[in-house]
Design a protein around this motif. Structure first.
Motif, mmCIF file in Angstrom:
data_model
loop_
_atom_site.group_PDB
_atom_site.id
_atom_site.type_symbol
_atom_site.label_atom_id
_atom_site.label_comp_id
_atom_site.label_asym_id
_atom_site.label_seq_id
_atom_site.Cartn_x
_atom_site.Cartn_y
_atom_site.Cartn_z
ATOM 1 N N PRO A 1 -11.261 -24.517 -27.287
ATOM 2 C CA PRO A 1 -11.043 -25.558 -26.274
ATOM 3 C C PRO A 1 -12.335 -26.181 -25.734
ATOM 4 O O PRO A 1 -12.402 -27.396 -25.543
ATOM 5 C CB PRO A 1 -10.279 -24.824 -25.173
ATOM 6 N N ASP A 2 -13.350 -25.361 -25.508
ATOM 7 C CA ASP A 2 -14.621 -25.895 -24.989
ATOM 8 C C ASP A 2 -15.312 -26.758 -26.034
ATOM 9 O O ASP A 2 -15.902 -27.804 -25.708
ATOM 10 C CB ASP A 2 -15.539 -24.750 -24.557
ATOM 11 N N TYR A 3 -15.251 -26.331 -27.283
ATOM 12 C CA TYR A 3 -15.832 -27.135 -28.360
ATOM 13 C C TYR A 3 -15.105 -28.468 -28.486
ATOM 14 O O TYR A 3 -15.739 -29.529 -28.626
ATOM 15 C CB TYR A 3 -15.761 -26.357 -29.679
ATOM 16 N N SER B 1 -14.931 -34.193 -28.134
ATOM 17 C CA SER B 1 -14.192 -35.355 -27.634
ATOM 18 C C SER B 1 -15.072 -36.216 -26.731
ATOM 19 O O SER B 1 -15.037 -37.453 -26.804
ATOM 20 C CB SER B 1 -12.950 -34.894 -26.863
ATOM 21 N N LYS B 2 -15.850 -35.562 -25.891
ATOM 22 C CA LYS B 2 -16.746 -36.306 -25.009
ATOM 23 C C LYS B 2 -17.763 -37.106 -25.811
ATOM 24 O O LYS B 2 -18.057 -38.265 -25.497
ATOM 25 C CB LYS B 2 -17.468 -35.339 -24.063
ATOM 26 N N SER B 3 -18.291 -36.504 -26.868
ATOM 27 C CA SER B 3 -19.284 -37.198 -27.692
ATOM 28 C C SER B 3 -18.655 -38.412 -28.381
ATOM 29 O O SER B 3 -19.290 -39.463 -28.517
ATOM 30 C CB SER B 3 -19.881 -36.258 -28.742
ATOM 31 N N THR C 1 -8.371 -30.085 -35.926
ATOM 32 C CA THR C 1 -9.433 -30.668 -35.098
ATOM 33 C C THR C 1 -9.100 -32.111 -34.748
ATOM 34 O O THR C 1 -9.238 -32.527 -33.586
ATOM 35 C CB THR C 1 -10.786 -30.608 -35.832
ATOM 36 N N THR C 2 -8.668 -32.887 -35.735
ATOM 37 C CA THR C 2 -8.295 -34.273 -35.470
ATOM 38 C C THR C 2 -7.207 -34.352 -34.403
ATOM 39 O O THR C 2 -7.292 -35.141 -33.454
ATOM 40 C CB THR C 2 -7.799 -34.965 -36.758
ATOM 41 N N MET D 1 -23.103 -23.156 -26.802
ATOM 42 C CA MET D 1 -23.535 -22.093 -27.702
ATOM 43 C C MET D 1 -24.156 -20.946 -26.911
ATOM 44 O O MET D 1 -23.904 -19.760 -27.204
ATOM 45 C CB MET D 1 -24.540 -22.639 -28.720
ATOM 46 N N ALA D 2 -24.946 -21.276 -25.900
ATOM 47 C CA ALA D 2 -25.555 -20.241 -25.058
ATOM 48 C C ALA D 2 -24.484 -19.451 -24.302
ATOM 49 O O ALA D 2 -24.627 -18.238 -24.090
ATOM 50 C CB ALA D 2 -26.526 -20.887 -24.077
#
Length: 348
Positions: free
Chosen positions: A162-164, A169-171, A231-232, A329-330
């Protein structure tokens, strides 16, 4: 035990010259998980045919996208690594599956820093035997042969995390600002259909008929096609994109065997001919822009689309070294460091 992180990406030739491209392609294409045929036949195909013509053509393509600092994929991966390192106290090393800056060198760097427990991060969102799997297999082989004292934990494919999805999506939303698109094409790296069947642990679920990807199965954990379409769909839902303005395709096929369809280049031609004038393309199979995204999609794809009658065309960059991507990632690294926890994935 002291923990550390090894990020692994695809790799790149040392320079955009045929001399450096040839050994890189040799290592890449001789990988049994990339061209998965009989070793003798693979040797004939790669060293008897491809390497006699492809290096020069590939070098010309690399020269179009090469940066002053070097290979875009290497530079972007280094920048990303530096940003991740700023958000964690654990040592973070970078390795490449092919070419210079090897996986072995990454392990060695961590060993010098006293690390004996490694968080292996294949920088691929989706599971495919020719990308994610070959990184894991190679890393474990190197670890067992040269660093037997080290313990390795691997980040799972994160295509549905979900975070990815929120960051991806934001990008995309940022890339679409000011662009009144007619259509958005999610173009993923293509693979042979046989790779899907080989990766199916059930040996019967994956029929490549469109329906199997919609039916819950353990096979989805290693099904590249399902994961790409997922993903789409997740991004489409996150951004509220119109159903009729979004589609998925697959790029970069090699040889005459059946590959995943629809083919991206054919979609460019079809859309141009059918009157789509403003096309946006996103390439989520990669987290770092590379030859395939910068030359094949951003340059050749635009030309194909416009020659077929299309108009405005944009390629939305990969996540590259975005701050929010490095921070995520961190976060995953911290969860592993403190709780031995791995990111949430919604296998459907």
């Amino acid at each position: 035990m002291k923990k550390g992180v090894l990020l692994v990406n695809l790799g790149s030739p040392d320079s955009p010259t045929a001399k450096d491209v040839k050994p890189y392609l040799d290592e890449f294409l001789m990988d049994e998980r990339v061209i998965d045929v009989n070793p003798v036949l693979r040797n004939i195909i790669v060293r008897g045919i491809i390497l006699n013509t492809r290096p020069k053509k590939s070098a010309e393509a690399y020269s179009k996208i090469w940066w002053e600092e070097g290979s875009p994929l290497i530079v972007l991966s280094e920048r990303f690594t530096e940003k991740v390192q700023k958000h964690t106290d654990l040592p973070v090393a970078l390795g490449m599956r092919y070419g210079s800056m090897s996986i072995k060198e990454g392990f060695q760097e961590l060993k010098h820093k006293g690390v004996d427990e490694v968080f292996l991060v294949p920088l691929y969102p989706h599971y495919a035997m020719s990308s994610y799997e070959t990184v894991v297999v190679k890393a474990l082989k190197v670890q067992q042969q040269d660093f037997p004292e080290m313990h390795v934990t691997t980040l799972p494919a994160f295509y549905s995390n979900p975070d990815y999805i929120k960051i991806l999506s934001k990008s995309i939303a940022e890339g679409l600002k000011g662009f009144d698109y007619d259509h958005i094409l999610f173009s993923y790296h293509g693979i042979p259909e046989r790779h899907i069947r080989k990766s199916d642990p059930t040996k019967f679920h994956c029929q490549l008929n469109g329906e199997c990807c919609k039916t819950n199965s353990v096979a989805h954990q290693t099904c590249y096609r399902h994961q790409c379409y997922d993903t789409t769909e997740l991004v489409k839902k996150e951004l509220g994109l119109p159903e009729d303005k979004v589609s998925t395709s697959f790029q970069s096929r090699l040889g005459s065997d059946p590959w995943l369809q629809p083919f991206t280049d054919k979609e460019f031609e079809r859309m141009g001919k059918e009157g789509i004038k403003k096309l946006a393309v996103i390439t989520p199979a990669f987290v770092s822009d590379c030859l395939e995204t910068l030359e094949e999609i951003a340059m050749e794809g635009k030309e194909q689309f416009q020659e077929a009658g299309g108009g405005d065309y944009i390629h939305i960059p990969c996540l590259n070294d975005r701050d929010d991507w490095a921070e995520l990632m961190a976060k995953w690294i911290k969860e592993w460091e403190e709780k031995d926890a791995l990111p949430e994935t919604n296998i459907r």
